[in-house]
Design a protein around this motif. Structure first.
Motif, PDB file in Angstrom:
ATOM      1  N   UNK A  37       0.821  -1.214   0.000  1.00 13.53           N
ATOM      2  CA  UNK A  37       0.000   0.000   0.000  1.00 13.53           C
ATOM      3  C   UNK A  37       0.855   1.264   0.000  1.00 13.53           C
ATOM      4  N   UNK A  38       2.137   1.125   0.351  1.00 14.73           N
ATOM      5  CA  UNK A  38       3.067   2.260   0.309  1.00 14.73           C
ATOM      6  C   UNK A  38       3.840   2.291  -1.007  1.00 14.73           C
ATOM      7  N   UNK A  39       3.305   1.618  -2.037  1.00 10.56           N
ATOM      8  CA  UNK A  39       3.872   1.618  -3.392  1.00 10.56           C
ATOM      9  C   UNK A  39       5.204   0.873  -3.487  1.00 10.56           C
ATOM     10  N   UNK A  40       5.454  -0.067  -2.583  1.00  9.00           N
ATOM     11  CA  UNK A  40       6.669  -0.870  -2.681  1.00  9.00           C
ATOM     12  C   UNK A  40       6.578  -1.815  -3.869  1.00  9.00           C
ATOM     13  N   UNK A  41       7.703  -2.004  -4.554  1.00 10.84           N
ATOM     14  CA  UNK A  41       7.777  -3.016  -5.611  1.00 10.84           C
ATOM     15  C   UNK A  41       8.596  -4.219  -5.150  1.00 10.84           C
ATOM     16  N   UNK A  42       9.347  -4.038  -4.074  1.00 16.46           N
ATOM     17  CA  UNK A  42      10.138  -5.128  -3.492  1.00 16.46           C
ATOM     18  C   UNK A  42       9.829  -5.200  -2.003  1.00 16.46           C
ATOM     19  N   UNK A  43       9.418  -6.373  -1.552  1.00 18.77           N
ATOM     20  CA  UNK A  43       9.194  -6.622  -0.122  1.00 18.77           C
ATOM     21  C   UNK A  43      10.014  -7.856   0.242  1.00 18.77           C
ATOM     22  N   UNK A  44      10.918  -7.674   1.186  1.00 15.81           N
ATOM     23  CA  UNK A  44      11.843  -8.756   1.554  1.00 15.81           C
ATOM     24  C   UNK A  44      11.652  -9.091   3.033  1.00 15.81           C
ATOM     25  N   UNK A  45      11.230 -10.324   3.296  1.00 14.17           N
ATOM     26  CA  UNK A  45      11.062 -10.797   4.671  1.00 14.17           C
ATOM     27  C   UNK A  45      12.321 -11.564   5.058  1.00 14.17           C
ATOM     28  N   UNK A  46      12.955 -11.144   6.153  1.00 11.59           N
ATOM     29  CA  UNK A  46      14.232 -11.730   6.546  1.00 11.59           C
ATOM     30  C   UNK A  46      14.180 -12.231   7.984  1.00 11.59           C
ATOM     31  N   UNK A  47      15.162 -13.068   8.311  1.00 13.38           N
ATOM     32  CA  UNK A  47      15.376 -13.518   9.681  1.00 13.38           C
ATOM     33  C   UNK A  47      16.724 -12.992  10.161  1.00 13.38           C
TER      34      UNK A  47
END
Length: 673
Positions: A37-47
């Motif tokens: 919703x914040x116009x991100x094109x890359x979302x990376x979930x990390x540990x």
């Protein structure tokens, strides 16, 4: 950075604490939606893995972030999000998912502390700041001062620390599949978006086996017409077969599971409609299953999924069918001419394909034998399409291991016995679920009659109070209870004086159950006396006095004495007042026990329907899980109405019966005249 300032949260509505509750995958999905919703094109979930295990979960994006000036409003005002009125993201004009500003609180379902590290484009360059919240002080947020930064990109890093437990879901293929399903429509619409997990990237191009978009009947309400579309996606990997209720853009707002006999089909179904957006906006989407319009759409969805499955299986069978035609063993010599013939042909091809796949020797059968077997299969399907198709499909779909287990089981018992046992479990689960609705649903419990309906249902289903009991007295006096007791003891005693309570009245007992399983000694008995109250009655002093009068009447009448006879009294309803709750919570007795004689021969219990139903559900859960029985609300209510039609007739049905009877009598009189 400089010292942080503290801001109070202004709560709009009583929903703050419950918004922190979600399972790990749902919580993660909400955080990803915030990034999109914040116009991100890359979302990376990390540990962030230390030697002691995973200590932090980080969701990082390259979106626009938000300004330092907007941060207090974004985090301190819940329920008034700008998204509710915008409809589209600010820069890329993508469809917005969130609308209430509460998705970020789902982070607390994973950990106790959450920090949002924000980098945004200010007037003179990039600035950064941190927003912090703690679950223990969720009504407050801390926002640091902003400071300029270089060599960075805009975006937000949501850092969740002090995790509730050591999570492993980020490393599983199941999580990857589940999130791929959630974001499938979004990723189809916006192909520049990339979402990554430690286990891999969400990639619908490799995960989807096939898809189909179907237009369903429109929903018309209050003169307004709402279009409805069904997007069916078949996955290559196993899935939970979820139906998502989506807005018109196809973004899931809620979900439900449906049970279908479509073996081998791994699907997700997305029902898309502005009507669902309306229900979500009105706050009534949580009651979707009770909405007649959506119930009709879900019924259409089931039929569409069945048709989709038939067509997919028929397509797979096409190559083999063509070979059978070339060999002249295919039992049809012309193409189907109508819808019925086409469906029958599709089902034949599916079953025949399973025969060919599961029985390797079938393909090596001589031409005449193969032709004969296919012709017999066609006749069997046409004579009993639904039942035989289901049976053949289920049996032929068994793995080799399960086939051997099934064959061994049939040597130990009969198929009839297996079916009967399964039906008992299924019927009991439906009875419990249906009774739960009758007792606790606001509309149904107001109309449920105590003696003519609730009492009669339970008299026919005494197993709900324990398998070891059998019904001996039904809606009769204490005097009849005495007679049954003497009969149980095999005592030939004439009862010429009625059993009376302390006040001299003769009480009527709802149900008396006697242990049907033999006890240790010949004359050892246990009787269970149950006093039923309709759901709207709260147990209080009057009701307690009633059950105690029964118990004390038994205690003071010497004719009830018998060798080692125990008398257990229950009074049952939905709820109790404060007086009854205190009686049920005595320090020297188990919860619910309100009286016990010194010799423990007589005891009185206060029971609620919720604990009785829960005990039955726990007792049946193993069988429910193994048999994969889904006793949903509507199915269970219909089961009760069908099975106990004479008990659960509505006032309108009774009135209609009377009118029919009067009309019939008038016709007979007229004919006689």
């Amino acid at each position: 950075m400089t010292e942080a300032k503290t801001y109070p949260i202004e709560v709009r509505g009583d929903f703050l604490s419950k918004q922190t509750q979600a399972n790990p995958v749902q919580a993660l999905a909400e955080l990803i939606w915030n990034s999109l919703d914040a116009d991100a094109t890359v979302v990376d979930v990390k540990e962030d893995i230390h030697t002691m295990g995973v200590t932090r979960i980080i969701v990082a994006d390259n979106g626009q972030g938000f300004s330092h000036a907007d941060a207090p409003q974004f985090f301190s005002q819940l329920g008034g999000s700008w998204k509710k009125y915008a409809g589209e993201t600010k820069k890329k004009r993508r469809f917005l998912h969130g609308s209430e500003g509460k998705g970020r609180l789902k982070a607390f379902a994973l950990g106790r502390v959450v920090d949002w590290e924000v980098c945004y484009q200010a007037a003179k360059g990039l600035n950064e700041f941190v927003v912090s919240m703690m679950q223990d002080a969720i009504h407050q947020i801390r926002i640091t001062d902003e400071s300029p930064v270089q060599n960075k990109m805009t975006g937000v890093r949501c850092v969740i620390s002090e995790l509730h437990r050591a999570y492993e879901f980020l490393q599983t293929e199941t999580t990857l599949q589940e999130l791929t399903e959630v974001f499938a429509v979004y990723l189809k619409n916006y192909k520049d978006v990339k979402i990554s997990l430690p286990v891999g990237q969400l990639d619908i191009s490799t995960a989807i086996a096939s898809s189909e978009l179907i237009t369903l009947e429109k929903i018309i309400e209050d003169g307004i017409s709402y279009g409805v579309e069904l997007d069916i996606i078949e996955w290559k990997n196993a899935t939970s077969r979820i139906v998502y209720l989506c807005n018109e853009a196809g973004f899931p707002l809620s979900q439900t599971e449906i049970r279908l006999q479509v073996p081998g089909l791994n699907f997700s179904a997305y029902i898309k409609s502005p009507y669902i957006s309306k229900l979500a906006h009105d706050g009534s989407l949580g009651l979707a299953e009770m909405n007649p319009a959506l119930a009709s759409v879900i019924a259409q969805t089931k039929e569409s999924l069945k048709k989709f499955h038939r067509e997919r299986e028929a397509e797979k069978a096409k190559t083999i069918v063509e070979r059978w035609k070339d060999e002249r063993v295919y039992p049809f010599d012309r193409e189907p001419t109508n819808m019925v013939e086409r469906i029958e042909r599709e089902m034949f091809d599916i079953v025949a394909l399973n025969v060919n796949t599961l029985l390797p020797e079938f393909d090596a059968t001589p031409q005449k034998g193969k032709k004969f077997q296919l012709r017999m299969l066609r006749q069997a399907i046409e004579k009993s399409p639904e039942e035989l198709q289901l049976i053949l499909t289920e049996v032929l779909d068994l793995s080799e291991k399960k086939k051997k287990e099934f064959a061994k089981l049939l040597k130990e018992t009969s198929l009839t016995a297996i079916i009967s046992a399964s039906k008992v479990v299924a019927d009991r689960l439906k009875f419990i679920t249906g009774l739960d609705v009758l007792l606790f649903d606001k509309e149904h419990k107001q109309n449920l009659k105590e003696r003519t309906q609730l009492h009669r249902l339970l008299a026919e289903n005494t197993w709900i109070f324990g398998e070891e009991f059998a019904l001996t007295v039904d809606d009769q006096s204490l005097t009849e209870v005495l007679r049954k007791h003497l009969t149980s003891l095999k005592l030939d005693m004439v009862v010429d004086e009625p059993v009376k309570r302390v006040d001299g009245t003769v009480g009527i007992v709802d149900l008396m159950l006697t242990k049907s399983i033999p006890c240790n000694r010949e004359n050892e008995l246990e009787h269970l006396i149950i006093e039923l109250k309709r759901p709207s009655v709260r147990i209080g002093p009057t009701e307690l006095a009633q059950i105690e009068s029964y118990a004390f009447a038994v205690a003071e009448d010497e004719r009830f004495n018998g060798l080692e006879t125990r008398w257990v009294f229950w009074i049952v309803s939905n709820d109790m007042d404060d007086h009854a709750k205190r009686r049920a919570r005595q320090s020297n007795m188990p919860p619910g026990l309100i009286h016990q004689s010194e010799d423990k021969r007589i005891c009185i219990w206060l029971k609620t329907w919720s604990e009785i139903l829960h005990a039955n559900k726990v007792r049946l859960k193993l069988f429910q899980d193994k048999l994969e029985i889904n006793a949903d609300r509507d199915m269970s209510l219909q089961f009760l109405r069908d099975t106990y039609a004479d008990i659960l007739r509505t006032p309108e049905q009774v009135e209609l019966d009377v009118e029919v009877e009067i009309t019939s009598s008038n016709l007979q009189v007229a004919e006689a005249g």
